[in-house]
Motif scaffolding. Structure first.
Motif, PDB file in Angstrom:
ATOM      1  N   ALA A   1      13.930 -17.250  -5.248  1.00 18.31           N
ATOM      2  CA  ALA A   1      12.735 -17.707  -4.543  1.00 18.31           C
ATOM      3  C   ALA A   1      11.653 -16.645  -4.570  1.00 18.31           C
ATOM      4  CB  ALA A   1      13.096 -18.047  -3.094  1.00 18.31           C
ATOM      5  N   TYR A   2      12.047 -15.391  -4.348  1.00 20.37           N
ATOM      6  CA  TYR A   2      11.086 -14.298  -4.324  1.00 20.37           C
ATOM      7  C   TYR A   2      10.446 -14.103  -5.693  1.00 20.37           C
ATOM      8  CZ  TYR A   2       9.280  -9.569  -4.235  1.00 20.37           C
ATOM      9  OH  TYR A   2       8.474  -8.482  -4.358  1.00 20.37           O
ATOM     10  N   SER A   3      11.266 -14.151  -6.745  1.00 15.56           N
ATOM     11  CA  SER A   3      10.733 -13.832  -8.069  1.00 15.56           C
ATOM     12  C   SER A   3       9.946 -14.986  -8.667  1.00 15.56           C
ATOM     13  CB  SER A   3      11.869 -13.429  -9.009  1.00 15.56           C
ATOM     14  OG  SER A   3      12.764 -14.489  -9.137  1.00 15.56           O
ATOM     15  N   SER A   4      10.238 -16.231  -8.244  1.00 18.26           N
ATOM     16  CA  SER A   4       9.541 -17.361  -8.846  1.00 18.26           C
ATOM     17  C   SER A   4       8.480 -17.945  -7.916  1.00 18.26           C
ATOM     18  CB  SER A   4      10.546 -18.450  -9.220  1.00 18.26           C
ATOM     19  OG  SER A   4      11.125 -18.964  -8.045  1.00 18.26           O
ATOM     20  N   HIS A   5       8.322 -17.353  -6.721  1.00 14.00           N
ATOM     21  CA  HIS A   5       7.327 -17.791  -5.728  1.00 14.00           C
ATOM     22  C   HIS A   5       7.477 -19.275  -5.405  1.00 14.00           C
ATOM     23  CE1 HIS A   5       5.643 -13.913  -6.497  1.00 14.00           C
ATOM     24  NE2 HIS A   5       5.528 -14.207  -7.768  1.00 14.00           N
ATOM     25  N   GLN A   6       8.715 -19.761  -5.324  1.00 15.19           N
ATOM     26  CA  GLN A   6       8.964 -21.149  -4.948  1.00 15.19           C
ATOM     27  C   GLN A   6       9.383 -21.133  -3.490  1.00 15.19           C
ATOM     28  OE1 GLN A   6       9.496 -23.994  -7.318  1.00 15.19           O
ATOM     29  NE2 GLN A   6       8.529 -22.798  -8.939  1.00 15.19           N
ATOM     30  N   SER A   7       8.457 -21.515  -2.590  1.00 11.83           N
ATOM     31  CA  SER A   7       8.757 -21.304  -1.174  1.00 11.83           C
ATOM     32  C   SER A   7       9.873 -22.223  -0.689  1.00 11.83           C
ATOM     33  CB  SER A   7       7.498 -21.496  -0.339  1.00 11.83           C
ATOM     34  OG  SER A   7       6.922 -22.738  -0.660  1.00 11.83           O
ATOM     35  N   HIS A   8      10.032 -23.397  -1.336  1.00 10.28           N
ATOM     36  CA  HIS A   8      11.069 -24.295  -0.825  1.00 10.28           C
ATOM     37  C   HIS A   8      12.463 -23.733  -1.067  1.00 10.28           C
ATOM     38  CE1 HIS A   8      11.423 -25.697  -5.037  1.00 10.28           C
ATOM     39  NE2 HIS A   8      12.618 -26.056  -4.686  1.00 10.28           N
TER      40      HIS A   8
END
Lengths: 221, 316
Positions: A53-60
């Protein structure tokens, strides 16, 4: 090697730890240690999802990581632990025959999964694409674990571990499933756990044992 | 090759030789603490060696030259192994002499001699121990080689110097394959150094012995050398493990300013490794001998898995 960013390395590390745990489960004889291994698997899964999530900026994905942590890292192991205690099989040791053979079959499965995942990994564009092989391998290993066990509780742990592997495959191939699907699966797993828990007691009342081999008597002659 | 390098190699070898018995002393001290005992102190192995060197050797009538030569061969093999592993500085004069495969060969040579000598006198326990040692050895060796091959494929060389330089002195990279290799290596270390759960170094029951059964017939200076070689072997394995998995702090060749830090880090790592070993030994029970192949098979599997994950996750 140097072009993989640090988060990618962390995810790869988590992937190999998951594979390690899958093999440890395969060879673990004690029911209680199996539950502990399952809890550890849940924690690593939550951690790796957070990193993705952190590396791909996918908040879900943060939500799925939190859900994984609460459900698979805490609630399910606690339920399993309580069940094992209630069933009074805390120190139960299962007789596994021929662990080296099982491990060799497991190794063959890993090679198979890696080869199967290789073309898909080439097409995927996610940061985690190389871990797809590991995810598939842990699904297959959990499946193998279910096949080789005859007691009910280890089989259920194998089933839950397989779900973990599928979840990891989803995060590594496509950055996770849609939130609705994920919530649905989480609920399903929780409900399945409750139902299986009730089944354990029913099975024991009916057969005086948790060995599923006794179910073979149920067939019509 | 500079004269300082040569001098440093000599000093390092001597210091390691003299300090090696501290390691088993520290491990048994840790075990004693974990078992709520006071323990005999870290210097106990030295007292043991001193006592043994002052005694007269007793030899069996039928003992051949092989029996008498073995302690010296074993001792020199282990000392050589300790000298070959990069401990503080890479690129010492002895380093190009042998690569990792050769290092495994040195361990194999020592194993062959100790097993032959155990069978030499013809006692039942000796040959039983020798057979068991060969059983453990032939299963542990491929696992160790696979661990070393994993490190070699990462650094594209079988030379320990290159491996350490790749792993330690370039920028920090996490290698998932090395996790598997580390697990396998710890299992091999336990088996090769005759520790619980494979063998019990403190046992008095001949039927459960492996390593102790082989050296039952030795006394005095021979036994002292065998014990000392055991300490050296432990040191060689631990420094090899440090060089492969946590090599951070090992100085580059000619970088003398980094040396004090390297020494402090090495002592710290060895102390931690010793305490960890004591913890493993306290937490686990000795396996039945027929479980050992299963244990070593698992070690080999983990090493192979390490190699596989290297090709899947790390290959560019």
């Amino acid at each position: 090697m140097t072009h993989i960013p640090f988060t990618g390395q962390l995810i790869n590390m988590c992937a190999s730890l998951l594979l390690l745990i899958a093999f440890a489960m395969l060879s673990q004889r004690r029911v209680l240690s199996l539950v502990h291994l399952f809890a550890m698997q849940g924690l690593i899964l939550a951690f790796s999802t957070t990193v993705v999530a952190y590396s791909s900026h996918q908040s879900h994905l943060y939500f799925s990581a939190g859900l994984t942590l609460v459900l698979k890292g805490i609630i399910l192991p606690v339920i399993l632990h309580k069940l094992v205690r209630r069933l009074d099989i805390l120190w139960d040791v299962e007789t596994l025959f021929n662990i080296p053979t099982i491990m060799l079959v497991g190794l063959a499965l890993v090679v198979f999964a890696f080869n199967l995942a290789a073309p898909i990994s080439h097409m995927a564009g996610t940061i985690t694409r190389s871990t797809l092989g590991v995810a598939m391998a842990s699904v297959l290993l959990s499946f193998l674990m279910m096949i080789t066990r005859s007691k009910a509780v280890p089989q259920v742990v194998g089933f839950l571990a397989m779900e973990n592997g599928l979840f990891f495959a989803a995060t590594s191939a496509t950055y996770g499933m849609p939130m609705v699907v994920e919530l649905g699966i989480a609920l399903d797993v929780l409900i399945a756990m409750f139902i299986l828990g009730i089944f354990f007691f029913q099975i024991r009342v009916a057969f005086d044992s948790l060995d599923l081999k006794h179910m073979e008597q149920l067939k019509d002659d | 090759m500079k004269i300082t390098d040569l001098l440093f190699q000599l000093v390092q070898n001597t210091v390691l030789l003299v300090a090696a018995p501290l390691l088993p002393g520290w491990i048994s001290q840790c075990r004693a603490w974990l078992q709520n005992r006071n323990g005999a102190g870290v210097l106990q192995p030295y007292r043991m060696l001193l006592k043994l060197f002052h005694k007269d050797a007793v030899l069996a009538d039928q003992a051949s030259v092989l029996f008498r030569v073995m302690p010296y061969v074993l001792f020199s093999c282990m000392w050589l192994a300790v000298a070959l592993v990069p401990v503080l500085v890479t690129g010492l004069p002895l380093a190009p002499a042998v690569d990792v495969i050769g290092l495994v060969g040195i361990f194999a040579l020592a194993r062959m001699f100790i097993s032959l000598a155990a069978m030499d006198v013809g006692t039942a326990f000796g040959s039983m121990g020798a057979r068991r040692e060969m059983l453990v050895g032939f299963l542990a060796e491929p696992a160790l080689l696979m661990v070393l091959f994993t490190a070699s494929t990462i650094s594209h060389s079988t030379s320990l110097t290159t491996i350490v330089e790749t792993l330690a002195q370039q920028h920090f990279v996490l290698y998932p394959s090395m996790t598997f290799a580390a697990v396998a290596f710890v299992m091999v270390l336990l088996a090769e150094n005759a520790r619980i759960p494979v063998d019990n170094p403190a046992t008095h029951l001949e039927l459960t012995m492996i390593h102790e059964a082989m050296i039952l017939e030795y006394s005095a200076r021979h036994l002292a050398l065998v014990e000392w070689a055991g300490a050296l072997k432990m040191l060689a394995y631990m420094t090899l493990g440090i060089a492969l998995f946590v090599p951070y702090g090992i100085a580059a060749p000619g970088d003398w300013s980094a040396l004090p830090l390297a020494v402090v880090l090495l002592v710290l790592k060895l102390a931690l490794a010793g305490a960890g070993l004591a913890l493993i030994e306290t937490l686990s029970a000795k396996m039945r001998i027929f479980r050992v192949p299963e244990f070593m098979g698992t070690a080999f599997l983990f090493a192979v898995l390490g190699l596989l994950t290297h090709f899947l996750l790390e290959a560019a």
